[in-house]
Structures are given as structure tokens and as C-alpha cells.
Design a protein around this motif. Structure first.
Motif: not given
Length: 497
Positions: A188-191, A254-263, A310-319
Motif C-alpha cells: 500500500x505504498x501508493x496509498x 478497485x480490483x487491484x486494491x482488493x487483490x492487494x488486500x487479499x494478498x 487459504x487466508x488469501x482465498x478466503x479474503x479474495x472470495x469475500x472481496x
């Protein structure tokens, strides 16, 4: 570049939750405003995703389970032997409670922030259309009774536990606590840079005397650009290329931001639940005698990968719920794409049948048309089967990737299902190859989360397929529901007369 948060409300049309159903039509009919009637299928009135607080609590419980299983693998005993001195499965005296407190507070930080936001929403709802005295009282209760004691308790508990950890372990081990913050800055260096630039701008305006100190603090406390709210936006079926590209640009950001949050969620969960317990193992006894605990590094790497993915897939599916995937697909079919082709040969540019036309940003192009860019490269339009026109920029690779990933509604959900299936298969294969009891218990318990997530993804895939490719039974059911709705409306109108 920082996310262009202020453009979202200008590009995506806001609407209420009850008006999220589009009008079903098979043809595009343009209006005077440039917005066309929707060509996309109707969606049923259903709940697409669970609440944020509930999901964060679920992810927190999974993280705590992974942490417990990691302790089971590190501090296991030989309790099953007949002459064993251990009557418990764990060596509890080796577990540092202060380190466990620090890790638990860090894992629950997102839950705490969600609880903080939920309290603010409840207070804002209760304060709506109330007198100033009631609003002031609710604000005092919010901050003086709930938020301030809660944050004070959390911060003081973490600082006290962290100080004890620093006293019990060497400084090189303490540095591992900062790994999640390093990854956060990297993702999140850009933010962060955007906030620093905004701070610099507001300070310069304040020093110039244009604003007062109160306005300065209000602007500095504005939140960072966040992901779009799916309950308050609606896709616009527009025939203006500028609007289509602007909407796609917002969705890409927005999609890139969601992927970064999931990662970041996956990496931070693996670091805190798997890596740090391996680092903060006791290196000396209570009497100061050096000791070492044997750790299977290869097994820990495997467990860290499983927990992180697993945590990435859980968060990615939620977002990325169903309505968000549908929003991406609707924008992609209006965008279209371009395919680079060989340009005209020298001496043939004067031929009317061969010379391509110049690309203009304000024009829509039909499928198969060839355009030429200022640098001489030529592109052929590739439109979707639904719309038949192309609004993408031929030189923008993000538009091409967005169309290829979202042109079909089931592409992303199929990728997610395949990823989750391979993750389950990998864990099952690792379970077959292991023969240690603690490894078997670890895989059996961790695989439940993957089973539930795979079932949810498969259910979403079925829903998506029945909406975009309905069977004859589905069409008959839809017709019956529409007839029943029309009869109820007619009866209501007759009763009103």
C-alpha cells in the motif's frame, strides 16, 4: 499512481439497494443522455456476501486455529507412550504467554477496527434526526465509555506484553514483529504516498492562511480511498466511449486494491500464525541453561504456504462476491478489446479498401474494423457477442487484460474454483504422505475451511450459470414469476381505483 477514489461517484451511478435490478432487454436502445437500456439479465433479490464483522471474526478464528495447531506441532509431547512422563499433548510451560498475547492482538486488529466502524454506524443511525443534546450525549457515550476504554485496554495490553517479549528474547527475534508492517508498506505504498502528499498540500494551504486549524484537522482525518460500495453503485450501459473507459479504469483500480488486500491478509496471517511461533521458541530454561527445540523447517514452509493461501482465498472470495463479478463482466462486454494486426505495406496506403482509419477516442468501433495509431501500428476490433462495439484504448494493456479476464461471467469464478480445488488436493496429498499424529490433526482441521469455501464457490458458479445460461425450466419459472407479479400489480391497481 494513487487510487482515484473521488471519480467513483462520478462514473458509477449511485442507486438504492431496492433498485439494483436492471431492465432485461435484447437490444441496445440509446437515449438522449447517452445511457442505454440495460442488455444484461436480471438478478434475483439475494444476499451476495456476509457482513464485514462476521467475516473478519471468521478469519480471526481460522488464524487462531492455525496458531494453535502450530503450537501443537512445536511443543508436542510423547503422551501416548505407556511410560511417558507427559500426561498432556503440549508442553505448556514452554509457551510464552506474553508473546501469545502480542500475536493474538495483532491477529485481531482487523476485527477491532470492524467493531470500531460498527459502533460508529450504530451511533450515526441513532443520532439521525435527533436534537443536538441527544447527538452530543451519544457522542460522549461512543468515545468516553466505549471506544476510548477499549483502545486503551488493547494498546496498553500490547505494549506491556511486547515489553516483556523484548526482555525475554534477543533483539534479532524482535525484528520479525515488523515483517507485517514492511509488507503493508510494500503493498500500500501508493496509498501511503497519497496521504503524505495530501498532508503536504494541506499544510502549505494552512501556512498560507487559507484555512484554519479546525479545517486542517478535518481534511487530514479524511479516510484513504477505499474500495467501492457495491450496495450503492450500479453499472451504466453507456454508448459513450469516454464513460465506458472511465468506468473500467475505476474498476481496475478497485480490483487491484482488493487483490492487494487479499494478498496482505494471506501473508500477514501466515507470518503471525506460523512463522513467528517458530522464531520465538525458548532458547534457554528458567535457570538460564541454553536449550533448543527441533523444528522441521520443510514442514513449517508447507504449513505456512497452506495457511497463507487459504487466508488469501478466503479474503479474495469475500472481496469478490457474485455481484462484483457481474459488475466486472458488464463493464467488460461494453469495453471490448483490440488485436494487433500487420499494417498496410508501402505503396498500398492509398488504397481505400486497405488503408485503415485513424483511431479516435470519442468513437465506438464495430467488430472487425481496423484502426491505425499515430506510431503506425494497426489493430482490429474484437467486440463481445452481446454488445458488438469496442470502446477500449488499443494501446492500453490494462484494457486488454480486463476484457480477457471478464468477458465471460464465469471465467473468474472458474479460476477461483480451480485454485481452491488444487489447494484441497495438495493438502489431501500431503495428508496421505504424512505419518505423524500432529500433522494429521493439523491437516484434518485446516481442510474444513477449504471444504466450506469450495462449496460456496461451487454454489456461486451454479447461480451464475443459471442466470446467464438458463435452462428451459428456469425460463418457464421466470415466466411464471413474471406473470404472477403482473397479476398482483393489476389487482393492486384495480383495488386502488
Amino acid at each position: 499512481m494513487p487510487p482515484r477514489g473521488p471519480r467513483k461517484n462520478a462514473v458509477l451511478e449511485k442507486t438504492s439497494t431496492n433498485s439494483q435490478m436492471n431492465i432485461h432487454s435484447n437490444q441496445i436502445s440509446a437515449t438522449m443522455s447517452g445511457v442505454t437500456v440495460s442488455i444484461h439479465p436480471n438478478w434475483p433479490d439475494m444476499q451476495f456476501t456476509q457482513g464485514e464483522l462476521f467475516f473478519e471474526c471468521t478469519l480471526f478464528l481460522y488464524s487462531v486455529l492455525a496458531l494453535f495447531l502450530q503450537y501443537l506441532n512445536i511443543y508436542k509431547t510423547l503422551w501416548w507412550l505407556p511410560k511417558s512422563y507427559w500426561h498432556y499433548s503440549l508442553k505448556f510451560h514452554l509457551i510464552n504467554p506474553y508473546f501469545l498475547s502480542c500475536v493474538g492482538l495483532l491477529l485481531g486488529w482487523r476485527v477491532t477496527m470492524c467493531f470500531w466502524k460498527k459502533i460508529s454506524e450504530i451511533v450515526a443511525t441513532l443520532s439521525a434526526n435527533r436534537s443536538s443534546f441527544v447527538q452530543s450525549t451519544l457522542m460522549v457515550i461512543e468515545y468516553a465509555i466505549i471506544k476510548t476504554p477499549l483502545m486503551t485496554l488493547i494498546v496498553t495490553s500490547f505494549l506491556f506484553s511486547f515489553s516483556r517479549v523484548c526482555n525475554d528474547f534477543p533483539s534479532r527475534s524482535i525484528m520479525y514483529f515488523f515483517c507485517p508492517f514492511i509488507f503493508y508498506i510494500g503493498f500500500f505504498r501508493c496509498e501511503i504516498w497519497w496521504r503524505l502528499m495530501r498532508l503536504r498540500t494541506h499544510l502549505s494551504v494552512y501556512l498560507a492562511g487559507a484555512i484554519d486549524i479546525t479545517t486542517l484537522f478535518e481534511r487530514l482525518l479524511d479516510p484513504l480511498p477505499t474500495q467501492i460500495d457495491l450496495d450503492s453503485v450500479l453499472h451504466m450501459c453507456s454508448d459513450k466511449p469516454e464513460q465506458i473507459r472511465a468506468e473500467v479504469d475505476v474498476l481496475i483500480t478497485d480490483c487491484v486494491l482488493r487483490v492487494k488486500r487479499s494478498l496482505f491478509a494471506g501473508i500477514s496471517t501466515a507470518l503471525l500464525s506460523i512463522l513467528l511461533p517458530c522464531v520465538f521458541v525458548p532458547y534457554k530454561t528458567s535457570l538460564g541453561v541454553p536449550q533448543s527445540i527441533l523444528i522441521n523447517d520443510f514442514w513449517e514452509y508447507q504449513l505456512g504456504m497452506v495457511v497463507g493461501l487459504t487466508a488469501f482465498s478466503l479474503y479474495f472470495t469475500y472481496l469478490l462476491p457474485l455481484n462484483y463479478l457481474d459488475l466486472l463482466h458488464r463493464s467488460a462486454v461494453h469495453l471490448g478489446t483490440w488485436q494487433q494486426v500487420e499494417g498496410p505495406k508501402v505503396g498500398q496506403t492509398g488504397s481505400a479498401n486497405w488503408a485503415p482509419q485513424k483511431w479516435y477516442s470519442f468513437c465506438l468501433y464495430n467488430d472487425g474494423e481496423v484502426v491505425q495509431m499515430p506510431d503506425g501500428r494497426c489493430y482490429r476490433a474484437r467486440a463481445s457477442e452481446i454488445v458488438g462495439t469496442v470502446a477500449a484504448n488499443p494501446e492500453d494493456s490494462q484494457h486488454f487484460n480486463f476484457f480477457m479476464a471478464c468477458q465471460r461471467p464465469s471465467t473468474l469464478i472458474n479460476i477461483m474454483c480451480f485454485f481452491e480445488f488444487m489447494l484441497i488436493f495438495t493438502q489431501f496429498w500431503m495428508l496421505v504422505l504424512t505419518n505423524d499424529w500432529q500433522h494429521i490433526v493439523t491437516f484434518v482441521l485446516l481442510m474444513f475451511a477449504n471444504y466450506l469455501l469450495f462449496a460456496k464457490l461451487f454454489k456461486d458458479k451454479i447461480i451464475l450459470g443459471r442466470i446467464y445460461e438458463p435452462s428451459q425450466e428456469d425460463l418457464l419459472l421466470i415466466q411464471q414469476l413474471q406473470d404472477g407479479l403482473n397479476q398482483n400489480l393489476a389487482a393492486s391497481a384495480a383495488a386502488a381505483r
